[in-house]
Design a protein around this motif. Structure first.
Motif, mmCIF file in Angstrom:
data_model
loop_
_atom_site.group_PDB
_atom_site.id
_atom_site.type_symbol
_atom_site.label_atom_id
_atom_site.label_comp_id
_atom_site.label_asym_id
_atom_site.label_seq_id
_atom_site.Cartn_x
_atom_site.Cartn_y
_atom_site.Cartn_z
ATOM 1 N N SER A 119 0.962 -1.252 0.086
ATOM 2 C CA SER A 119 -0.078 0.088 0.132
ATOM 3 C C SER A 119 0.918 1.211 0.001
ATOM 4 N N PRO A 120 0.509 2.224 -0.475
ATOM 5 C CA PRO A 120 1.050 3.507 -0.388
ATOM 6 C C PRO A 120 1.845 3.644 0.950
ATOM 7 N N GLY A 121 3.053 3.910 0.860
ATOM 8 C CA GLY A 121 3.844 4.203 2.388
ATOM 9 C C GLY A 121 4.361 3.015 3.070
ATOM 10 N N SER A 122 3.851 1.720 2.450
ATOM 11 C CA SER A 122 4.332 0.678 3.226
ATOM 12 C C SER A 122 5.705 -0.088 3.153
ATOM 13 N N TYR A 123 6.287 0.562 2.298
ATOM 14 C CA TYR A 123 7.977 0.084 2.184
ATOM 15 C C TYR A 123 8.856 0.288 3.289
ATOM 16 N N SER A 124 8.495 1.571 3.878
ATOM 17 C CA SER A 124 9.229 1.828 4.890
ATOM 18 C C SER A 124 8.925 0.972 6.169
ATOM 19 N N ASN A 125 8.108 -0.003 6.150
ATOM 20 C CA ASN A 125 7.805 -0.866 7.238
ATOM 21 C C ASN A 125 8.038 -2.260 6.868
ATOM 22 N N MET A 126 8.653 -2.641 5.756
ATOM 23 C CA MET A 126 8.860 -3.774 5.432
ATOM 24 C C MET A 126 10.299 -4.344 5.939
ATOM 25 N N PRO A 127 10.649 -5.531 6.383
ATOM 26 C CA PRO A 127 11.720 -5.828 6.987
ATOM 27 C C PRO A 127 12.977 -5.811 5.956
ATOM 28 N N ASP A 128 14.094 -5.597 6.144
ATOM 29 C CA ASP A 128 15.173 -5.885 5.367
ATOM 30 C C ASP A 128 15.482 -7.457 5.270
ATOM 31 N N VAL A 129 16.230 -7.661 4.299
ATOM 32 C CA VAL A 129 16.746 -9.074 4.109
ATOM 33 C C VAL A 129 17.515 -9.752 5.527
ATOM 34 N N LYS A 130 18.425 -9.024 5.826
ATOM 35 C CA LYS A 130 19.033 -9.248 7.110
ATOM 36 C C LYS A 130 18.506 -8.552 8.291
ATOM 37 N N SER A 131 18.024 -9.220 9.313
ATOM 38 C CA SER A 131 17.644 -8.593 10.552
ATOM 39 C C SER A 131 18.446 -7.693 11.192
ATOM 40 N N SER A 132 18.051 -6.277 11.812
ATOM 41 C CA SER A 132 18.757 -5.468 12.298
ATOM 42 C C SER A 132 18.735 -5.794 13.703
ATOM 43 N N SER A 133 18.175 -6.672 14.357
ATOM 44 C CA SER A 133 17.914 -7.112 15.650
ATOM 45 C C SER A 133 18.741 -8.360 16.043
ATOM 46 N N LEU A 134 18.790 -9.515 15.117
ATOM 47 C CA LEU A 134 19.335 -10.614 15.429
ATOM 48 C C LEU A 134 20.435 -10.944 14.371
ATOM 49 N N HIS A 135 21.545 -11.187 14.575
ATOM 50 C CA HIS A 135 22.655 -11.328 13.842
ATOM 51 C C HIS A 135 22.553 -12.672 12.823
ATOM 52 N N ASN A 136 21.725 -13.597 13.164
ATOM 53 C CA ASN A 136 21.726 -14.725 12.473
ATOM 54 C C ASN A 136 20.174 -14.958 11.874
ATOM 55 N N VAL A 137 19.472 -14.025 11.614
ATOM 56 C CA VAL A 137 18.020 -14.022 11.257
ATOM 57 C C VAL A 137 18.129 -13.357 9.921
ATOM 58 N N PHE A 138 17.561 -13.879 8.891
ATOM 59 C CA PHE A 138 17.160 -13.414 7.516
ATOM 60 C C PHE A 138 15.930 -13.592 6.854
ATOM 61 N N PHE A 139 15.808 -12.680 6.209
ATOM 62 C CA PHE A 139 14.131 -12.965 5.512
ATOM 63 C C PHE A 139 14.266 -13.040 4.191
ATOM 64 N N ALA A 140 13.402 -13.482 3.450
ATOM 65 C CA ALA A 140 13.069 -13.614 2.001
ATOM 66 C C ALA A 140 11.540 -13.650 1.928
ATOM 67 N N GLY A 141 11.145 -13.186 0.614
ATOM 68 C CA GLY A 141 9.948 -12.981 0.089
ATOM 69 C C GLY A 141 9.494 -11.662 -0.436
ATOM 70 N N ASP A 142 8.224 -11.564 -0.963
ATOM 71 C CA ASP A 142 7.998 -10.221 -1.605
ATOM 72 C C ASP A 142 7.632 -9.361 -0.555
ATOM 73 N N ILE A 143 7.518 -9.308 0.702
ATOM 74 C CA ILE A 143 7.379 -8.384 1.684
ATOM 75 C C ILE A 143 8.418 -7.785 2.271
ATOM 76 N N CYS A 144 9.808 -8.115 1.751
ATOM 77 C CA CYS A 144 11.003 -7.858 2.183
ATOM 78 C C CYS A 144 11.462 -6.620 1.524
ATOM 79 N N ARG A 145 12.025 -5.950 1.928
ATOM 80 C CA ARG A 145 12.708 -4.460 1.468
ATOM 81 C C ARG A 145 14.058 -4.958 0.573
ATOM 82 N N SER A 146 13.813 -4.662 -0.591
ATOM 83 C CA SER A 146 14.925 -4.818 -1.562
ATOM 84 C C SER A 146 15.201 -3.672 -2.401
#
Length: 146
Positions: free
Chosen positions: A61-88
């Motif tokens: 939705s408009p403005g939702s990009y800033s709320n999407m997680p990055d591929v690499k977690s900013s909180s946990l060093h060994n957690v990564f995300f993938a999918g169309d909801i991730c920021r890229s």
């Protein structure tokens, strides 16, 4: 003869839910014929599967990009995300974005340079770029209309 496997996704397609599987396959074939031309018109559908996902919508939705997680977690060093909801920074969407973010996550895990194994998108055509510029400039004016 040569065989191709094609998947077609229709988004925001509630009107298709009322159609029979056969009618949906016919519509998809007609759409491909229109888009791809004569070579597609000569092709025959030999098998088809229709999957209906009512109320399945994307999360954009408009403005939702800033709320999407990055591929690499900013909180946990060994957690990564993938999918169309991730920021890229790639610029793709949907299945393509899910694929690209999967490669981005693998690159992070394996310590590969950013972009390894990913084909860059071509820049927007001039008219698309200009349209985006005009929209961004007019967006504040549109807010009170909506």
């Amino acid at each position: 003869g040569e065989t191709s496997i094609i998947e077609i996704d229709y988004y925001h397609a509630n009107s298709l839910l009322l159609m029979s599987d056969e009618d949906i396959v016919d519509k998809a074939k007609q759409d491909l014929d229109t888009i791809l031309g004569e070579e597609a018109r000569r092709a025959k559908v030999t098998d088809a599967a229709v999957v209906r996902l009512p109320n399945a919508v994307n999360w954009y939705s408009p403005g939702s990009y800033s709320n999407m997680p990055d591929v690499k977690s900013s909180s946990l060093h060994n957690v990564f995300f993938a999918g169309d909801i991730c920021r890229s920074r790639h610029g793709s969407w949907s299945q393509e974005k899910a694929y690209v973010t999967g490669i981005e996550a693998a690159n992070e895990i394996l310590g590969r340079p950013e972009g390894t194994g990913i084909i860059k998108l071509q820049p927007d055509e001039l008219l698309s770029h200009l349209g985006g510029m005009v929209f961004r400039q007019q967006k504040p004016c549109l807010a009170w209309v909506m």
